[in-house]
Write a protein that holds these residues in place. Structure first.
Motif, mmCIF file in Angstrom:
data_model
loop_
_atom_site.group_PDB
_atom_site.id
_atom_site.type_symbol
_atom_site.label_atom_id
_atom_site.label_comp_id
_atom_site.label_asym_id
_atom_site.label_seq_id
_atom_site.Cartn_x
_atom_site.Cartn_y
_atom_site.Cartn_z
ATOM 1 N N LEU A 59 15.317 -0.939 -5.750
ATOM 2 C CA LEU A 59 13.423 -0.951 -5.804
ATOM 3 C C LEU A 59 13.410 -0.536 -7.259
ATOM 4 O O LEU A 59 13.247 -0.521 -7.888
ATOM 5 C CB LEU A 59 12.544 -1.260 -4.733
ATOM 6 N N PRO A 60 14.070 0.691 -7.107
ATOM 7 C CA PRO A 60 14.351 2.021 -7.831
ATOM 8 C C PRO A 60 15.018 0.924 -9.376
ATOM 9 O O PRO A 60 14.270 1.908 -9.892
ATOM 10 C CB PRO A 60 14.685 3.302 -7.589
ATOM 11 N N GLY A 61 15.902 0.636 -8.991
ATOM 12 C CA GLY A 61 16.808 -0.121 -10.194
ATOM 13 C C GLY A 61 16.296 -0.879 -10.513
ATOM 14 O O GLY A 61 16.535 -0.963 -12.005
ATOM 15 N N ALA A 82 4.196 -5.101 -0.425
ATOM 16 C CA ALA A 82 5.237 -4.101 0.801
ATOM 17 C C ALA A 82 5.202 -4.867 1.802
ATOM 18 O O ALA A 82 3.702 -4.230 2.145
ATOM 19 C CB ALA A 82 4.869 -2.659 0.522
ATOM 20 N N ASP A 83 5.605 -5.797 2.048
ATOM 21 C CA ASP A 83 5.476 -6.599 2.923
ATOM 22 C C ASP A 83 6.026 -6.230 3.967
ATOM 23 O O ASP A 83 7.439 -6.094 4.920
ATOM 24 C CB ASP A 83 5.897 -8.181 1.995
ATOM 25 N N ASN A 84 5.663 -6.155 5.391
ATOM 26 C CA ASN A 84 5.482 -5.538 7.052
ATOM 27 C C ASN A 84 6.375 -4.740 6.836
ATOM 28 O O ASN A 84 7.925 -4.587 7.272
ATOM 29 C CB ASN A 84 5.897 -6.853 7.523
ATOM 30 N N CYS A 85 6.859 -3.324 5.813
ATOM 31 C CA CYS A 85 7.302 -2.448 5.415
ATOM 32 C C CYS A 85 7.556 -1.414 7.369
ATOM 33 O O CYS A 85 6.656 -1.133 7.174
ATOM 34 C CB CYS A 85 7.355 -1.705 4.717
ATOM 35 N N THR A 86 8.735 -0.964 7.934
ATOM 36 C CA THR A 86 8.969 -0.015 8.429
ATOM 37 C C THR A 86 9.741 0.761 7.081
ATOM 38 O O THR A 86 9.432 2.622 8.457
ATOM 39 C CB THR A 86 9.760 -0.163 9.375
ATOM 40 N N GLN A 91 6.125 4.646 -0.642
ATOM 41 C CA GLN A 91 5.960 5.506 -1.060
ATOM 42 C C GLN A 91 7.018 5.679 -2.332
ATOM 43 O O GLN A 91 6.544 6.257 -3.951
ATOM 44 C CB GLN A 91 5.834 6.652 -0.201
ATOM 45 N N VAL A 92 7.966 4.833 -2.131
ATOM 46 C CA VAL A 92 9.058 5.361 -3.278
ATOM 47 C C VAL A 92 8.903 4.335 -4.084
ATOM 48 O O VAL A 92 8.702 4.512 -5.455
ATOM 49 C CB VAL A 92 9.951 3.856 -2.912
ATOM 50 N N VAL A 93 7.951 2.907 -4.751
ATOM 51 C CA VAL A 93 6.760 2.767 -5.956
ATOM 52 C C VAL A 93 6.292 2.747 -6.155
ATOM 53 O O VAL A 93 5.803 3.075 -7.503
ATOM 54 C CB VAL A 93 6.708 0.875 -5.351
ATOM 55 N N LYS A 99 2.155 -0.248 -9.049
ATOM 56 C CA LYS A 99 0.525 -0.980 -7.809
ATOM 57 C C LYS A 99 1.599 -1.907 -7.264
ATOM 58 O O LYS A 99 2.137 -2.500 -7.046
ATOM 59 C CB LYS A 99 0.062 -1.751 -9.091
ATOM 60 N N VAL A 100 1.271 -1.104 -6.159
ATOM 61 C CA VAL A 100 1.511 -1.873 -4.398
ATOM 62 C C VAL A 100 0.257 -1.870 -3.816
ATOM 63 O O VAL A 100 -0.604 -1.900 -3.606
ATOM 64 C CB VAL A 100 2.449 -0.115 -3.641
#
Length: 420
Positions: A59-61, A82-86, A91-93, A99-100
């Motif tokens: 995602l950062p790229g 952030a869809d069902n992230c584990t 936080q990175v975004v 906006k998250v």
């Protein structure tokens, strides 16, 4: 019996040629038709939407390539669901300034549901109406620095849905990633490019597209939840009278699978999704193609219909008659050679057709393919094998229950790796 075998094989060949001959015409026209140039009178305000599931590494790229766009940054807002992230994707975004919206729903799984919830969240926050359009990207994408500016030109000219040129981040990984890459480059060059010049509707392929706010509001957000939500959205838009545009100068780089099992599962989902779309919308497409003489609807029918079934039907038919010949010595001298020859001919035709397709794509897009010359040539011979694996995939998709599963993305690159 021999005449029956020959007659059926000829019929299958005629049906396939009749249905897809227009794409052969497309291939010829693409060599002579240059992209039309567009200019924008207005710089529109956009929201960039990115569904992401455990995508902290790539995602950062994408975010960096959006921040480096040759377009006013005050007119671009970035939203990630952030869809069902584990992992710590959210936080990175946030650290990257986007906006998250975090979503946790193990029952309604997939990109379509993630987009639906994101649009709902934006509507509830009262921000939906401030945007003229919405870009949709996958987390592993990278954008050329002029991507949004070029897409804005086509959008400003009146197209309310626009798709873009899809290239690959990892063409040279192996024959599988190269197979995907050639297929998407072929869609861009030999289908969407010609469709755009002939003023018929283009088709969205996975990622990298732009939607007008009016369509989002008309649809009540995002309402497409089949396994191939991109194809469903394309077909539904065409049925609603939308003409989807294509921007050849807006370049996007996408990561392709490199493991065969991962590739098999992904294409299995695509095949099943195409069946779902055909089942839900096939009747309406045929009706409009006939009643309104809509070539776009006919084109979409061919886009979602299982073309590999024609080859499979030939192999199955000849295989059955070959087995009959083995157990019937009286007719064996006639049947077995004829059926084996037909099976070999079908396989050879698929291989040669794919080889020609891959060769034309490689030659015309040579400078866009980021790969050593030796590998470019080698992958011309493996591309037909990649395409032939679609035959068993198409058959398995008929009988298997398939659910959406995330694809792990690990290729970390920057847009400078391609622009240099």
């Amino acid at each position: 019996m021999l005449s029956i075998i020959q007659g059926v094989n000829l019929t299958i060949c005629v049906i396939f040629t009749a249905c897809y001959s227009y794409q052969m015409v497309y291939a010829v026209l693409s060599l002579f038709l240059r992209p039309k140039k567009y200019e924008a009178k207005e710089e529109h305000r956009y929201a960039v939407l990115i569904p992401a599931r455990n995508e902290r590494s790539v995602l950062p790229g994408l975010i960096e390539s959006i921040r480096k766009q040759n377009y006013p940054q005050e007119l671009i807002d970035l939203y990630v669901v952030a869809d069902n992230c584990t992992d710590d994707t959210a936080q990175v975004v946030r650290r990257a300034g986007a906006k998250v919206f975090e979503r946790f729903n193990q029952r309604l799984v997939g990109k379509g549901y993630a987009l639906h919830d994101l649009f709902n969240e934006m509507k509830q926050d009262g921000v939906l109406e401030k945007y003229d359009g919405f870009f949709v990207f996958d987390a592993d994408n990278l954008l050329d620095e002029n991507y949004i500016r070029e897409m804005n030109k086509v959008f400003d000219s009146g197209y309310r849905v626009v798709t873009s040129y899809r290239n690959s981040k990892n063409y040279d990984s192996n024959w599988i990633s190269a197979g995907y890459s050639l297929w998407f480059l072929r869609e861009a060059k030999f289908l969407n490019h010609v469709r755009m010049r002939l003023h018929t509707s283009c088709a969205i392929s996975g990622t990298g597209f732009l939607i007008h706010r009016d369509i989002v509001e008309r649809n009540g957000g995002w309402k497409h939840y089949l396994l191939t939500e991109d194809i469903e959205f394309t077909v539904d838009s065409v049925l609603q009278g939308e003409k989807i545009g294509y921007c050849a100068t807006a370049k996007l780089y996408d990561e392709q699978p490199i493991a065969f099992k991962q590739s098999w599962n992904q294409r299995l989902r695509w095949a099943k999704g195409s069946y779902q779309v055909f089942g839900h919308y096939g009747g309406a497409l045929v009706k409009q193609a006939v009643k309104k003489r809509s070539f776009s609807c006919y084109d979409m029918i061919m886009n979602v219909s299982p073309a590999m079934f024609v080859t499979f039907a030939s192999l199955l038919f000849n295989g059955i008659f070959c087995i009959v010949g083995i157990f019937n010595l009286r007719v064996a001298p006639q049947i077995i050679p004829a059926t084996l020859l037909a099976i070999a001919g079908s396989c050879l035709n698929v291989y040669l057709l794919a080889f020609v397709m891959g060769t034309l794509t490689t030659l015309t897009e040579w400078k866009e393919i980021h790969c050593p010359t030796g590998k470019k040539i080698f992958y011309l011979f493996t591309f037909p094998l990649f395409m032939m694996t679609y035959i068993p995939i198409a058959v398995c998709a008929l009988f298997q229950k398939i659910t959406w599963k995330p694809i792990e993305h690990t290729v970390v690159k920057t847009i400078e790796d391609f622009q240099s």
